[in-house]
Design a protein around this motif. Structure first.
Motif, PDB file in Angstrom:
ATOM      1  N   GLU A   1       0.856  -1.198   0.000  1.00  0.00           N
ATOM      2  CA  GLU A   1       0.000   0.000   0.000  1.00  0.00           C
ATOM      3  C   GLU A   1       0.881   1.233   0.000  1.00  0.00           C
ATOM      4  OE1 GLU A   1      -3.168   0.139   2.835  1.00  0.00           O
ATOM      5  OE2 GLU A   1      -3.516  -2.030   2.692  1.00  0.00           O
ATOM      6  N   ASP A   2       0.402   2.273  -0.684  1.00  0.00           N
ATOM      7  CA  ASP A   2       1.146   3.542  -0.704  1.00  0.00           C
ATOM      8  C   ASP A   2       0.898   4.318   0.583  1.00  0.00           C
ATOM      9  OD1 ASP A   2       2.266   3.187  -3.194  1.00  0.00           O
ATOM     10  OD2 ASP A   2       0.523   4.012  -4.244  1.00  0.00           O
ATOM     11  N   VAL A   3       1.970   4.920   1.115  1.00  0.00           N
ATOM     12  CA  VAL A   3       1.807   5.793   2.287  1.00  0.00           C
ATOM     13  C   VAL A   3       2.572   7.080   2.015  1.00  0.00           C
ATOM     14  CG1 VAL A   3       1.530   3.923   3.944  1.00  0.00           C
ATOM     15  CG2 VAL A   3       3.833   4.753   3.418  1.00  0.00           C
ATOM     16  N   SER A   4       2.232   8.106   2.769  1.00  0.00           N
ATOM     17  CA  SER A   4       2.988   9.356   2.636  1.00  0.00           C
ATOM     18  C   SER A   4       4.296   9.185   3.390  1.00  0.00           C
ATOM     19  CB  SER A   4       2.196  10.514   3.231  1.00  0.00           C
ATOM     20  OG  SER A   4       2.459  10.604   4.607  1.00  0.00           O
TER      21      SER A   4
ATOM     22  N   LEU B   1       4.208   7.323  10.804  1.00  0.00           N
ATOM     23  CA  LEU B   1       3.804   8.074   9.618  1.00  0.00           C
ATOM     24  C   LEU B   1       2.395   8.623   9.823  1.00  0.00           C
ATOM     25  CD1 LEU B   1       5.156   5.628   6.886  1.00  0.00           C
ATOM     26  CD2 LEU B   1       6.245   7.716   7.751  1.00  0.00           C
ATOM     27  N   ASP B   2       2.094   9.709   9.142  1.00  0.00           N
ATOM     28  CA  ASP B   2       0.777  10.341   9.309  1.00  0.00           C
ATOM     29  C   ASP B   2      -0.352   9.390   8.917  1.00  0.00           C
ATOM     30  OD1 ASP B   2       2.161  12.498  10.183  1.00  0.00           O
ATOM     31  OD2 ASP B   2       1.974  13.663   8.339  1.00  0.00           O
ATOM     32  N   ASP B   3      -0.041   8.387   8.079  1.00  0.00           N
ATOM     33  CA  ASP B   3      -1.041   7.387   7.677  1.00  0.00           C
ATOM     34  C   ASP B   3      -1.335   6.387   8.795  1.00  0.00           C
ATOM     35  OD1 ASP B   3       1.080   7.952   5.421  1.00  0.00           O
ATOM     36  OD2 ASP B   3      -0.886   7.762   4.460  1.00  0.00           O
ATOM     37  N   GLY B   4      -0.541   6.419   9.870  1.00  0.00           N
ATOM     38  CA  GLY B   4      -0.800   5.522  10.985  1.00  0.00           C
ATOM     39  C   GLY B   4       0.229   4.416  11.155  1.00  0.00           C
TER      40      GLY B   4
END
Lengths: 411, 81
Positions: free
Chosen positions: B4-7, B38-41
């Motif tokens: 999965e892509d994350v920031s 990461l801000d995505d968790g």
């Protein structure tokens, strides 16, 4: 989980933990020394022919000595073949887990008399080699691959604990000072000198002088290993072995009138990598393993009189005293500064000097903790005896907390 | 398991500056390593580039991911924002 038969420690032995005095010895020689001391410690005498099984905790004789198949080798050299001999590897918790498995083997009815111990010969490698080998106990891909060393993992836990609870490096220093004091009273300890004593002689050699321990511990003579942890926050690299003889309740009186019972055991695992854990200020596996052990033993944290906890780094002792329920979360550091974990404190933690001063031959540590509690509850701990100790606990951690074993002991 | 892509943006959850390194990192120490949320968790571990003093890092500091190529390998690293 439960123990369906009584299990007691009836004998125990350990080598001194050290590097130099064992320079010419291999792990088999260390283990035999500990096993013979255990045999001779049995009050009514003990015939090694009575041993039905052997459990050996060992982290990495493969990497340290180029020798695997460690348990059979130890059975051979102790002279107890053809008993069932099994090696347990759970990083630094190897022999704590071995003690739990040995207790279960007796409780299950499979055996009546079991020998359990641990051994590690680390000093065949350089410090760099030991650093690489210990790092194998962390996640090789996602942690070690990213540059984490083993001290680095605990340093990271310290940074998180400092940030969340306002605990401090000065509190860690209090733990190091206390454990060196306790080690100075223990003839089996690697370091048997007070921090101030070391400060004086190291200072003299370097034309420096120190007014107190903290001045020394803040100086260049106590360099960073992994910020915020300095040299005196870390246990040494030691060689050593430890052995216990366990017996089923029905057989105990053949061996001694002064047994120490394993009243409860617990064990838990957790995510290997720190980044996969919910909390970085607490070891969940410690909380779960101790809850299990307390429940089986029918005791609570504040019933414990004496505890050997896993202080591979000073921050580990601080966190353990909270996670085991001795102090509320965030108050472990202050409790150490206030002397509440000292030899005459409300709960004596690591009266033998802990891993910090007693030493940490990885695979030998869990069984050595059990040895200490055995001695303490029999009133045989000598100069580091905790007065009136009735209920004891041993807490052994694998690497950064992905394995934890706990035992509760009582008379 | 799926990709999965994350920031690459996040905050430091825990950190250290390693002074006694692994044999593979000799010559690079002292170097900083951090557990980053990461801000995505998602949480990950990586080097924090251009930091060699623990006093300059703090839990809660914002970082951004940077991929560093070393020969055949690509390492996930971070930089302070």
């Amino acid at each position: 989980m439960r123990l369906s038969r009584d299990v007691a420690v009836v004998g125990g032995g350990m080598t001194r933990f050290h590097h130099r005095i064992h320079a010419e010895r291999t792990s088999r020689e260390l283990f035999v020394e500990a096993a013979l001391e255990a045999k001779c410690s049995v009050d009514n005498g003990f015939d090694l022919k009575d041993v039905e099984a052997l459990f050996v905790g060992n982290f990495s004789s493969d990497a340290f000595e180029g020798q695997s198949h460690t348990a059979a080798l130890m059975a051979d050299w102790v002279g107890i073949t053809p008993v069932a001999a099994s090696r347990i590897e759970d990083a630094c918790a190897s022999s704590g887990v071995a003690v739990n498995l040995a207790a279960m083997a007796i409780a299950s009815g499979a055996y009546d008399v079991v020998m359990v111990g641990g051994v590690e010969k680390m000093r065949g490698l350089t410090t760099e080699g030991v650093t690489d080998t210990l790092a194998m106990a962390a996640d090789a891909v996602y942690e070690v691959g990213a540059g984490f060393t083993f001290p680095g993992l605990y340093a990271a836990l310290a940074s998180a604990h400092f940030a969340e609870y306002g605990s401090s490096w000065e509190q860690l220093a209090a733990i190091a000072i206390k454990n060196h004091h306790n080690g100075s009273l223990n003839p089996k300890a690697h370091f048997q000198r007070e921090v101030m004593d070391i400060a004086s002689s190291l200072g003299e050699r370097n034309q420096m002088s120190f007014g107190d321990e903290l001045e020394f511990l803040r100086s260049s003579l106590n360099p960073y290993i992994a910020y915020p942890l300095r040299l005196f926050d870390c246990c040494p690299i030691s060689d050593g072995a430890s052995v216990l003889i366990l017996a089923a309740g029905e057989r105990v009186r053949e061996f001694t009138d002064s047994p120490v019972y394993i009243r409860g055991i617990g064990q838990a695992s957790d995510a290997m990598a720190l980044h996969d854990r919910e909390s970085l200020t607490s070891l969940r596996a410690t909380r779960l393993a101790s809850d299990q052990a307390y429940k089986i033993a029918g005791v609570q944290a504040d019933d414990i009189d004496v505890a050997d906890v896993h202080d591979c780094f000073t921050i580990a002792e601080l966190m353990a005293t909270e996670d085991l329920g001795f102090f509320p979360k965030g108050e472990g550091g202050r409790a150490a500064v206030e002397g509440r974990t000292g030899l005459d404190g409300e709960i004596s933690v690591n009266p033998d000097g802990g891993l910090k001063a007693k030493g940490h031959p990885v695979g030998a540590t869990g069984a050595a903790m059990a040895y200490e509690i055995f001695k303490q509850l029999r009133g045989e701990a000598g100069r580091h005896q905790v007065a009136g100790a009735e209920i004891g606990l041993a807490h052994n951690v694998g690497a950064s907390g992905a394995t934890v074993s706990v035992q509760v002991y009582g008379r | 398991m799926t990709w999965e892509d994350v920031s690459g943006d996040g905050v430091i959850r825990a950190f250290t500056v390693v002074h006694v390194p692994l044999s593979t990192m000799v010559g690079s120490s002292p170097y900083a390593v951090a557990v980053v949320k990461l801000d995505d968790g998602l949480s990950v571990t990586g080097l924090v580039l251009e930091v060699d003093d623990g006093d300059t890092l703090s839990v809660g500091a914002r970082v951004v991911a940077e991929f560093v190529k070393e020969g055949e390998k690509t390492a996930l690293c971070f930089k302070l924002v």
